[in-house]
Motif scaffolding. Structure first.
Motif, PDB file in Angstrom:
ATOM      1  N   ALA A   1       4.837   3.648  -8.522  1.00  0.00           N
ATOM      2  CA  ALA A   1       4.253   3.227  -9.787  1.00  0.00           C
ATOM      3  C   ALA A   1       5.263   2.344 -10.504  1.00  0.00           C
ATOM      4  O   ALA A   1       6.468   2.503 -10.347  1.00  0.00           O
ATOM      5  CB  ALA A   1       3.912   4.435 -10.648  1.00  0.00           C
ATOM      6  N   SER A   2       4.749   1.402 -11.267  1.00  0.00           N
ATOM      7  CA  SER A   2       5.628   0.497 -11.979  1.00  0.00           C
ATOM      8  C   SER A   2       4.974   0.071 -13.283  1.00  0.00           C
ATOM      9  O   SER A   2       3.766  -0.169 -13.334  1.00  0.00           O
ATOM     10  CB  SER A   2       5.931  -0.733 -11.121  1.00  0.00           C
ATOM     11  N   ILE A   3       5.774  -0.051 -14.305  1.00  0.00           N
ATOM     12  CA  ILE A   3       5.290  -0.537 -15.595  1.00  0.00           C
ATOM     13  C   ILE A   3       5.492  -2.051 -15.672  1.00  0.00           C
ATOM     14  O   ILE A   3       4.674  -2.759 -16.234  1.00  0.00           O
ATOM     15  CB  ILE A   3       6.026   0.180 -16.743  1.00  0.00           C
ATOM     16  N   ASP A   4       6.577  -2.537 -15.073  1.00  0.00           N
ATOM     17  CA  ASP A   4       6.906  -3.958 -15.130  1.00  0.00           C
ATOM     18  C   ASP A   4       5.923  -4.782 -14.310  1.00  0.00           C
ATOM     19  O   ASP A   4       5.580  -4.434 -13.188  1.00  0.00           O
ATOM     20  CB  ASP A   4       8.318  -4.204 -14.583  1.00  0.00           C
ATOM     21  N   LEU A   5       5.507  -5.917 -14.867  1.00  0.00           N
ATOM     22  CA  LEU A   5       4.647  -6.843 -14.139  1.00  0.00           C
ATOM     23  C   LEU A   5       5.467  -7.759 -13.233  1.00  0.00           C
ATOM     24  O   LEU A   5       4.952  -8.297 -12.263  1.00  0.00           O
ATOM     25  CB  LEU A   5       3.806  -7.671 -15.106  1.00  0.00           C
ATOM     26  N   VAL A   6       6.749  -7.931 -13.576  1.00  0.00           N
ATOM     27  CA  VAL A   6       7.666  -8.710 -12.740  1.00  0.00           C
ATOM     28  C   VAL A   6       8.886  -7.847 -12.484  1.00  0.00           C
ATOM     29  O   VAL A   6       9.553  -7.395 -13.419  1.00  0.00           O
ATOM     30  CB  VAL A   6       8.090 -10.036 -13.426  1.00  0.00           C
ATOM     31  N   LYS A   7       9.176  -7.600 -11.214  1.00  0.00           N
ATOM     32  CA  LYS A   7      10.369  -6.829 -10.835  1.00  0.00           C
ATOM     33  C   LYS A   7      11.363  -7.792 -10.218  1.00  0.00           C
ATOM     34  O   LYS A   7      11.042  -8.531  -9.294  1.00  0.00           O
ATOM     35  CB  LYS A   7       9.982  -5.724  -9.837  1.00  0.00           C
TER      36      LYS A   7
ATOM     37  N   PHE B   1       0.818  -1.212   0.000  1.00  0.00           N
ATOM     38  CA  PHE B   1       0.000   0.000   0.000  1.00  0.00           C
ATOM     39  C   PHE B   1       0.851   1.261   0.000  1.00  0.00           C
ATOM     40  O   PHE B   1       0.525   2.234  -0.663  1.00  0.00           O
ATOM     41  CB  PHE B   1      -0.969  -0.022   1.182  1.00  0.00           C
ATOM     42  N   TRP B   2       1.949   1.280   0.737  1.00  0.00           N
ATOM     43  CA  TRP B   2       2.839   2.442   0.791  1.00  0.00           C
ATOM     44  C   TRP B   2       3.978   2.333  -0.208  1.00  0.00           C
ATOM     45  O   TRP B   2       4.617   3.327  -0.523  1.00  0.00           O
ATOM     46  CB  TRP B   2       3.404   2.636   2.195  1.00  0.00           C
ATOM     47  N   GLY B   3       4.306   1.126  -0.673  1.00  0.00           N
ATOM     48  CA  GLY B   3       5.348   0.936  -1.673  1.00  0.00           C
ATOM     49  C   GLY B   3       6.752   0.784  -1.113  1.00  0.00           C
ATOM     50  O   GLY B   3       7.708   0.732  -1.871  1.00  0.00           O
ATOM     51  N   ASN B   4       6.911   0.722   0.213  1.00  0.00           N
ATOM     52  CA  ASN B   4       8.242   0.557   0.802  1.00  0.00           C
ATOM     53  C   ASN B   4       8.756  -0.856   0.536  1.00  0.00           C
ATOM     54  O   ASN B   4       8.081  -1.833   0.840  1.00  0.00           O
ATOM     55  CB  ASN B   4       8.194   0.783   2.308  1.00  0.00           C
ATOM     56  N   LEU B   5       9.951  -0.958  -0.018  1.00  0.00           N
ATOM     57  CA  LEU B   5      10.571  -2.248  -0.306  1.00  0.00           C
ATOM     58  C   LEU B   5      11.987  -2.234   0.238  1.00  0.00           C
ATOM     59  O   LEU B   5      12.719  -1.263   0.034  1.00  0.00           O
ATOM     60  CB  LEU B   5      10.588  -2.503  -1.810  1.00  0.00           C
TER      61      LEU B   5
ATOM     62  N   ARG C   1      -1.796  -6.308 -13.617  1.00  0.00           N
ATOM     63  CA  ARG C   1      -1.747  -5.075 -14.404  1.00  0.00           C
ATOM     64  C   ARG C   1      -2.597  -3.962 -13.776  1.00  0.00           C
ATOM     65  O   ARG C   1      -2.171  -2.813 -13.716  1.00  0.00           O
ATOM     66  CB  ARG C   1      -2.222  -5.350 -15.832  1.00  0.00           C
ATOM     67  N   LEU C   2      -3.770  -4.289 -13.281  1.00  0.00           N
ATOM     68  CA  LEU C   2      -4.673  -3.278 -12.742  1.00  0.00           C
ATOM     69  C   LEU C   2      -4.921  -3.495 -11.251  1.00  0.00           C
ATOM     70  O   LEU C   2      -5.039  -4.628 -10.795  1.00  0.00           O
ATOM     71  CB  LEU C   2      -6.012  -3.318 -13.486  1.00  0.00           C
ATOM     72  N   PHE C   3      -5.012  -2.414 -10.506  1.00  0.00           N
ATOM     73  CA  PHE C   3      -5.318  -2.430  -9.076  1.00  0.00           C
ATOM     74  C   PHE C   3      -4.370  -3.337  -8.289  1.00  0.00           C
ATOM     75  O   PHE C   3      -4.802  -4.107  -7.427  1.00  0.00           O
ATOM     76  CB  PHE C   3      -6.774  -2.839  -8.835  1.00  0.00           C
ATOM     77  N   ALA C   4      -3.087  -3.244  -8.570  1.00  0.00           N
ATOM     78  CA  ALA C   4      -2.093  -4.132  -7.951  1.00  0.00           C
ATOM     79  C   ALA C   4      -2.047  -3.986  -6.433  1.00  0.00           C
ATOM     80  O   ALA C   4      -1.799  -4.967  -5.731  1.00  0.00           O
ATOM     81  CB  ALA C   4      -0.708  -3.861  -8.542  1.00  0.00           C
ATOM     82  N   GLY C   5      -2.310  -2.800  -5.910  1.00  0.00           N
ATOM     83  CA  GLY C   5      -2.275  -2.598  -4.469  1.00  0.00           C
ATOM     84  C   GLY C   5      -3.383  -3.317  -3.730  1.00  0.00           C
ATOM     85  O   GLY C   5      -3.291  -3.536  -2.529  1.00  0.00           O
ATOM     86  N   PHE C   6      -4.408  -3.709  -4.444  1.00  0.00           N
ATOM     87  CA  PHE C   6      -5.547  -4.388  -3.824  1.00  0.00           C
ATOM     88  C   PHE C   6      -5.593  -5.877  -4.150  1.00  0.00           C
ATOM     89  O   PHE C   6      -6.520  -6.566  -3.747  1.00  0.00           O
ATOM     90  CB  PHE C   6      -6.854  -3.725  -4.283  1.00  0.00           C
ATOM     91  N   ARG C   7      -4.610  -6.367  -4.883  1.00  0.00           N
ATOM     92  CA  ARG C   7      -4.594  -7.767  -5.291  1.00  0.00           C
ATOM     93  C   ARG C   7      -3.352  -8.460  -4.759  1.00  0.00           C
ATOM     94  O   ARG C   7      -2.353  -7.804  -4.445  1.00  0.00           O
ATOM     95  CB  ARG C   7      -4.637  -7.841  -6.812  1.00  0.00           C
TER      96      ARG C   7
END
Length: 94
Positions: free
Chosen positions: A42-48, A22-26, A70-76
């Motif tokens: 934000a990220s374009i890659d589906l696999v990082k 949710f916050w994106g901290n990695l 691809r869509l709504f990644a923060g909720f999936r």
């Protein structure tokens, strides 16, 4: 999400992967020393992929892959896979 695993046989190292979708901290740490620390808004890659070598005398190649939809990644669910020398060693879901 917190994923931890050990690397090595004679030269042991502890790897910790943490991610807040949710916050994106990695963060990736080896023996409590930061290897990767970032904020992913934000990220374009589906696999990082995050790749690094662990050890001095006994070296191992570590690859951590974080997958996202691809869509709504923060909720999936976002599966995370950890490989050591191309063998799956740990997995989890963020």
């Amino acid at each position: 999400m917190l994923l931890t695993f050990d690397v090595g046989v004679t030269e042991r190292h502890h790897v910790t992967f943490s991610f807040n979708k949710f916050w994106g901290n990695l963060s990736i740490k080896v023996d409590d020393v930061s290897v990767v620390r970032t904020v992913r808004l934000a990220s374009i890659d589906l696999v990082k992929r995050y790749e690094f070598t662990v050890g001095t005398e006994e070296q191992h190649h570590v690859r951590i892959e974080k997958h996202r939809e691809r869509l709504f990644a923060g909720f999936r669910p976002q599966p995370v896979y950890a490989y050591v020398d191309d063998q799956l060693i740990a997995q989890g879901v963020a």
